[in-house]
Design a protein around this motif. Structure first.
Motif, mmCIF file in Angstrom:
data_model
loop_
_atom_site.group_PDB
_atom_site.id
_atom_site.type_symbol
_atom_site.label_atom_id
_atom_site.label_comp_id
_atom_site.label_asym_id
_atom_site.label_seq_id
_atom_site.Cartn_x
_atom_site.Cartn_y
_atom_site.Cartn_z
ATOM 1 N N LEU A 15 -10.748 -5.215 -12.214
ATOM 2 C CA LEU A 15 -9.660 -4.917 -11.274
ATOM 3 C C LEU A 15 -9.211 -3.470 -11.390
ATOM 4 O O LEU A 15 -8.922 -2.817 -10.368
ATOM 5 N N HIS B 48 -9.354 -0.900 -8.355
ATOM 6 C CA HIS B 48 -8.094 -0.283 -7.899
ATOM 7 C C HIS B 48 -8.209 1.242 -7.905
ATOM 8 O O HIS B 48 -7.773 1.910 -6.944
ATOM 9 N N ILE C 101 -9.498 -2.153 -3.863
ATOM 10 C CA ILE C 101 -8.441 -3.166 -3.782
ATOM 11 C C ILE C 101 -7.111 -2.470 -4.045
ATOM 12 O O ILE C 101 -7.070 -1.328 -4.540
ATOM 13 N N GLU C 102 -6.044 -3.178 -3.712
ATOM 14 C CA GLU C 102 -4.716 -2.675 -4.043
ATOM 15 C C GLU C 102 -4.077 -3.644 -5.028
ATOM 16 O O GLU C 102 -3.618 -4.729 -4.662
ATOM 17 N N TRP C 103 -4.092 -3.272 -6.284
ATOM 18 C CA TRP C 103 -3.574 -4.159 -7.316
ATOM 19 C C TRP C 103 -2.054 -4.146 -7.324
ATOM 20 O O TRP C 103 -1.427 -3.093 -7.202
ATOM 21 N N LYS D 154 0.516 -10.164 -7.600
ATOM 22 C CA LYS D 154 -0.362 -10.520 -6.495
ATOM 23 C C LYS D 154 -1.292 -11.660 -6.906
ATOM 24 O O LYS D 154 -1.750 -11.718 -8.049
ATOM 25 N N TYR E 6 -7.752 -10.739 -4.286
ATOM 26 C CA TYR E 6 -8.708 -9.652 -4.537
ATOM 27 C C TYR E 6 -10.117 -10.036 -4.090
ATOM 28 O O TYR E 6 -10.939 -9.172 -3.809
ATOM 29 N N GLU F 8 -10.413 -8.958 -0.643
ATOM 30 C CA GLU F 8 -10.515 -7.511 -0.499
ATOM 31 C C GLU F 8 -11.880 -6.998 -0.957
ATOM 32 O O GLU F 8 -12.414 -6.047 -0.376
ATOM 33 N N CYS F 9 -12.433 -7.620 -1.971
ATOM 34 C CA CYS F 9 -13.779 -7.249 -2.456
ATOM 35 C C CYS F 9 -14.701 -8.435 -2.214
ATOM 36 O O CYS F 9 -14.825 -9.324 -3.058
ATOM 37 N N THR G 113 -13.786 -14.038 -10.664
ATOM 38 C CA THR G 113 -12.393 -14.462 -10.501
ATOM 39 C C THR G 113 -12.223 -15.938 -10.806
ATOM 40 O O THR G 113 -11.262 -16.346 -11.483
#
Length: 211
Positions: A141, A145, A150-152, A156, A161, A164-165, A174
């Motif tokens: 992550l 980021h 991604i926007e960690w 969240k 994620y 996003e990915c 994950t």
């Protein structure tokens, strides 16, 4: 004279009745032939079933327990104490573990360390497989980021994620992280190796896209 006759007649009748009652033939004739009081009582006792009362049951149980030797009582007391101790220890231990996991969940920060390689290597050498999975995922992550893939955010959802990915390795990594981290399962060395492979593929892809 009439009173005298009546009194004499009543006295004579009582005397006669008393004599007749003392006579064996008179009293024997009042009962059926071959009448046996004891045998009749026995027959009635056999015909009518005996119903024990609650007090009889309790006294029987008390006598049964009283017949046990003292060694048996000591063993039973020790077993009860052991069962209570095991229950208390398991309950307290389980509660402590849940509290530790709840507190540990707040530390799932991608900035928990700046040297993931060292932290992962140390956890690997100590056979802390759950920590290896956790650090491997957080390192991934952090890399995504920093690469703006991604926007960690601290609170969240982790599955966000994956959206996003959109890589198969990201989904597998994950899910393994969630399985071990929040499913209360122990990771294995093989799972750690798989997570490392997936993380390397994801990170290499992020580096290539960043270039």
């Amino acid at each position: 004279m009439n009173t005298m006759y009546a009194k004499d007649s009543l006295t004579q009748n009582h005397s006669l009745l008393h004599d007749l009652q003392r006579d064996y033939d008179y009293t024997h004739g009042l009962q059926p032939e071959a009448y046996d009081t004891l045998s009749t009582a026995d027959q009635l006792r056999e015909a009518v079933p005996y119903v024990s009362s609650d007090s009889d049951r309790l006294s029987g149980v008390a006598e049964w327990f009283a017949s046990w030797p003292w060694v048996v009582w000591v063993v039973l007391i020790l077993l009860v104490i052991s069962a209570l101790a095991i229950y208390v220890l398991r309950h307290w231990s389980g509660k402590t573990k849940r509290n530790k996991k709840a507190q540990h969940a707040m530390l799932d920060d991608i900035y928990v360390t700046d040297d993931y390689e060292h932290a992962i290597g140390r956890a690997w050498s100590d056979n802390q497989w759950n920590e290896v999975v956790r650090l491997t995922y957080l390192r991934t992550l952090r890399t995504l980021h920093d690469a703006h893939r991604i926007e960690w955010q601290p609170y969240k959802a982790f599955m966000a994620y994956v959206a996003e990915c959109q890589k198969e390795e990201m989904s597998l990594l994950t899910r393994t992280f969630l399985y071990v981290r929040f499913g209360h399962y122990d990771a294995t060395e093989e799972q750690c190796r798989k997570c490392a492979e997936w993380s390397d593929i994801i990170i290499k892809g992020a580096d290539n896209e960043q270039e």
